[in-house]
Write a protein that holds these residues in place. Structure first.
Motif, mmCIF file in Angstrom:
data_model
loop_
_atom_site.group_PDB
_atom_site.id
_atom_site.type_symbol
_atom_site.label_atom_id
_atom_site.label_comp_id
_atom_site.label_asym_id
_atom_site.label_seq_id
_atom_site.Cartn_x
_atom_site.Cartn_y
_atom_site.Cartn_z
ATOM 1 N N SER A 107 -6.767 32.817 20.793
ATOM 2 C CA SER A 107 -6.259 31.696 19.993
ATOM 3 C C SER A 107 -6.700 31.803 18.541
ATOM 4 C CB SER A 107 -6.728 30.371 20.594
ATOM 5 O OG SER A 107 -6.202 30.174 21.882
ATOM 6 N N ILE A 108 -7.977 32.072 18.286
ATOM 7 C CA ILE A 108 -8.460 32.134 16.906
ATOM 8 C C ILE A 108 -7.919 33.363 16.192
ATOM 9 C CG2 ILE A 108 -10.604 33.358 17.482
ATOM 10 C CD1 ILE A 108 -10.266 30.561 14.856
ATOM 11 N N ALA A 167 -10.004 31.563 24.026
ATOM 12 C CA ALA A 167 -10.502 31.157 22.716
ATOM 13 C C ALA A 167 -10.392 32.301 21.713
ATOM 14 C CB ALA A 167 -11.952 30.693 22.829
ATOM 15 N N VAL A 173 -16.007 36.055 21.536
ATOM 16 C CA VAL A 173 -15.250 35.524 20.400
ATOM 17 C C VAL A 173 -15.528 36.353 19.148
ATOM 18 C CG1 VAL A 173 -14.894 33.489 18.947
ATOM 19 C CG2 VAL A 173 -15.218 33.212 21.400
ATOM 20 N N GLN A 219 -13.208 39.091 17.374
ATOM 21 C CA GLN A 219 -12.035 38.759 16.566
ATOM 22 C C GLN A 219 -11.804 39.703 15.384
ATOM 23 O OE1 GLN A 219 -12.235 35.116 14.407
ATOM 24 N NE2 GLN A 219 -10.207 35.381 13.525
ATOM 25 N N TYR A 251 -8.772 27.488 20.626
ATOM 26 C CA TYR A 251 -10.085 28.075 20.338
ATOM 27 C C TYR A 251 -11.218 27.159 20.789
ATOM 28 C CZ TYR A 251 -14.199 29.371 17.618
ATOM 29 O OH TYR A 251 -15.474 29.682 17.237
#
Length: 304
Positions: free
Chosen positions: A172-173, A169, A107, A110, A86
């Motif tokens: 990943s998060i 990122a 991002v 999410q 992230y």
């Protein structure tokens, strides 16, 4: 309720707001520190200094380390995802010239990805149900997010490489949050964070050694590193760990919708960036959307 229990309840209620405020400073820190250090070197320093700080805290508090080998493995996986993947993706994208607004927007998807995954799992008899009210809140939050960062998107701002690292990122998060909620048992947040940071350092350090740019120990760089270690990692990452452990994944990730609007406010206060009507409207819309997601459902009346 005793006074001690009341204080504990108040602290628990304040945790989401404190987390959003802390997490929102990440882009501000990047603005201060990024011109003076390559991204992987900065992050490797951040992880190493954070490990030292957590180590002192663990020794003084005599905190317990996880005793289960699988717990160490799960913590390492989440560390690589939620710290290495992230933060590495975000910082490389911004260092490469991608606008912070565009990074925040991508991002910021999410919560929707999390809700989509949980809905798919719920349809297979697993996970928890995302209600119609929560879907409405997620959509309102996304619309508010678009209003906040929309005026920062410019034609030609994005590069394919920057977009690729931002998507990394985001993935990943999202995966890290779901993985932690699914596989990690409750354990001491200090030792858990230390294992995660160690795993992130292991994958980040070799990349840092490959960077040709040297670190300029400018006061902005030192201040950004200190804030990243003491506030973002020790404070923000610990709060995120606790929030994931205590709450449903949809409610926790919906808080991420509040980060870009809060970042816009901080940029207005610190750097005098414009805060127009679209940003203010986005702030209000995002707040309403998150409130719909995190609001506890009404409890059925007791029958006797």
């Amino acid at each position: 309720m005793t006074a001690s229990a009341g204080r504990q309840a108040a602290l628990l209620q304040a945790m989401p707001a404190v987390f959003v405020l802390i997490w929102s400073t990440g882009f501000v820190v990047a603005r201060f520190g990024m011109p003076h250090a390559p991204p992987m070197s900065f992050l490797a320093l951040r992880y190493a200094c954070s490990l030292l700080a957590f180590g002192v805290w663990i020794v003084l508090a005599r905190a317990r380390w996880p005793r289960d080998g699988m717990q160490w493995l799960h913590l390492a996986v989440t560390g690589v995802l939620m710290h290495g993947g992230y933060l590495g993706g975000v910082w490389i994208a911004i260092k490469g010239g991608l606008g912070a607004g565009l990074v925040a927007l991508i991002v910021g998807l999410q919560p929707l990805l999390t809700a989509l995954w949980l809905s798919a799992q719920q349809g297979q008899g697993a996970g928890h149900r995302v209600t119609h009210r929560q879907w409405l809140g997620l959509c309102l939050g996304l619309l508010g997010l678009l209003l906040v960062v929309g005026n920062k998107l410019h034609l030609g701002e994005a590069s394919l490489l920057g977009l690729a690292f931002t998507v990394l990122a985001l993935a990943s998060i999202t995966v890290g949050t779901l993985y932690q909620k699914r596989w990690l048992a409750a354990c001491d947040v200090r030792t858990a964070n230390s294992v995660q940071l160690l795993a992130a350092l292991v994958v980040t350090l070799p990349l840092a050694l490959m960077e040709s740019e040297s670190i300029d120990w400018h006061p902005h760089m030192v201040g950004a590193l200190a804030w990243s270690v003491l506030v973002l990692t020790l404070g923000g990452s610990s709060l995120l760990y606790l929030l994931i452990q205590r709450g449903a994944a949809t409610r926790v990730t919906s808080l991420m919708y509040l980060v870009p609007p809060c970042t816009a406010v901080l940029a207005w206060l610190l750097f005098d960036e414009a805060l127009g009507l679209s940003v203010l409207a986005g702030l209000a819309l995002t707040a309403v959307g998150v409130a719909l997601v995190v609001r506890e459902p009404p409890r059925p009346a007791a029958t006797g």
